[in-house]
Design a protein around this motif. Sequence first.
Motif, PDB file in Angstrom:
ATOM      1  N   GLU A 178     -26.559  23.133 -24.746  1.00 46.95           N
ATOM      2  CA  GLU A 178     -27.399  23.112 -23.529  1.00 46.95           C
ATOM      3  C   GLU A 178     -27.774  24.631 -23.117  1.00 46.95           C
ATOM      4  O   GLU A 178     -29.318  24.687 -22.618  1.00 46.95           O
ATOM      5  CB  GLU A 178     -26.397  22.730 -22.402  1.00 46.95           C
ATOM      6  N   ALA A 179     -27.213  25.697 -23.329  1.00 50.14           N
ATOM      7  CA  ALA A 179     -27.549  26.782 -22.887  1.00 50.14           C
ATOM      8  C   ALA A 179     -28.622  27.293 -23.804  1.00 50.14           C
ATOM      9  O   ALA A 179     -29.637  28.013 -23.299  1.00 50.14           O
ATOM     10  CB  ALA A 179     -26.437  28.139 -22.963  1.00 50.14           C
ATOM     11  N   LYS A 182     -32.131  25.535 -22.981  1.00 51.82           N
ATOM     12  CA  LYS A 182     -32.441  26.011 -21.600  1.00 51.82           C
ATOM     13  C   LYS A 182     -33.414  27.515 -22.051  1.00 51.82           C
ATOM     14  O   LYS A 182     -34.318  27.680 -21.452  1.00 51.82           O
ATOM     15  CB  LYS A 182     -31.433  26.458 -20.935  1.00 51.82           C
ATOM     16  N   GLN A 186     -37.310  28.510 -21.760  1.00 43.24           N
ATOM     17  CA  GLN A 186     -37.823  29.588 -21.214  1.00 43.24           C
ATOM     18  C   GLN A 186     -38.587  30.394 -22.226  1.00 43.24           C
ATOM     19  O   GLN A 186     -39.466  31.343 -21.960  1.00 43.24           O
ATOM     20  CB  GLN A 186     -36.716  30.222 -20.436  1.00 43.24           C
TER      21      GLN A 186
END
Length: 312
Positions: A178-179, A182, A186
């Motif tokens: 998940e990190a 993300k 970006q």
Amino acid sequence: MDFASEIALLKKQKNAVILAHYYQVPEIQDIADYVGDSLGLAQKAAQTDADMIVFAGVHFMAETAKILNPDKLVVLPDLEAGCSLADSCPPNDFATFLKNYPGHTVISYINCSAEVKAMSDLIVTSGNAVQLVESFPKNHPVVFAPDKNLGGYINRLTGRNMVLWDGTCQVHDILTAEAIIKMKMQNPDAEIIAHPECQAPVLELASFVGSTTALLAYTKKSDSRKFIVATETGIIYQMQQASPEKSFLVVPSDETCSCNDCPFMKLNTLEKLYLAMKNERPALEMDETLMNKARKPIERMLDLSVNLGLIK
Ligand code: 13P
Ligand code: SF4
């Protein structure tokens, strides 16, 4: 005190060699004679003619150096520099576990205690694990310990079904897909690379998976200008030096969290390293019978790695 200069003096006086892992702090990497991954460090330890080996890494690495050099002085700047992965495989529990798998070849990742090595047929590192496992026939029964993430990765990659010990590294195991997703959203231009001690969902996101040495080499040759690096933070120092025009993002990027700094690796400081050289302690002291047993699977790894052309 100028520790770097004092260390240089002691190195000459005591005919010492300083071996450092990529996860060490930059100031230690800067004064080391050799900085490398576990495979490179084991090979350097096997080849050195120094009288004193200063091991800037964690306990199992210094232990491996001592096993390969029983008559040399091996010092570790901080004896408390352990490893959560090695600790996740207590020798007594492992011995009991192995009783369930008679006839299996026991292949252990180098991140384990000397006692576990002594129960193993072959040691591997992240730099040679896939190739060494593949040197056995596909249906050959194997127990792989202690890292279930690395073992699972090899099973998936090679279509094997090795029995896995349920161990993990606390630094790599907490990095989440998940990190990373993300971060990728970006930084869509960033390439994701990962160490095989990470969980399967993280490894699936990565375009390259490898040991610290392999990750560093990959960042040099890849055309990408930006990388999301799923491993311990220490390696970024070498990556940035080798490719100053590229940028490297650590996972997680949250500045309030330093959970991907290995707390064991980061126990070593330049001052502790200087004191260890000066006082010749803490030094590794090990039982001779244990060392003799643990040496065989390590030497087998080094020999096989040379035969397979993985190291010279
Ligand atoms: P390598 O440097 O061999 O890839 O190992 C990583 C690690 O976690 C060492 O503790
Ligand atoms: Fe052990 Fe993980 Fe630290 Fe490496 S990064 S020394 S495997 S706890």
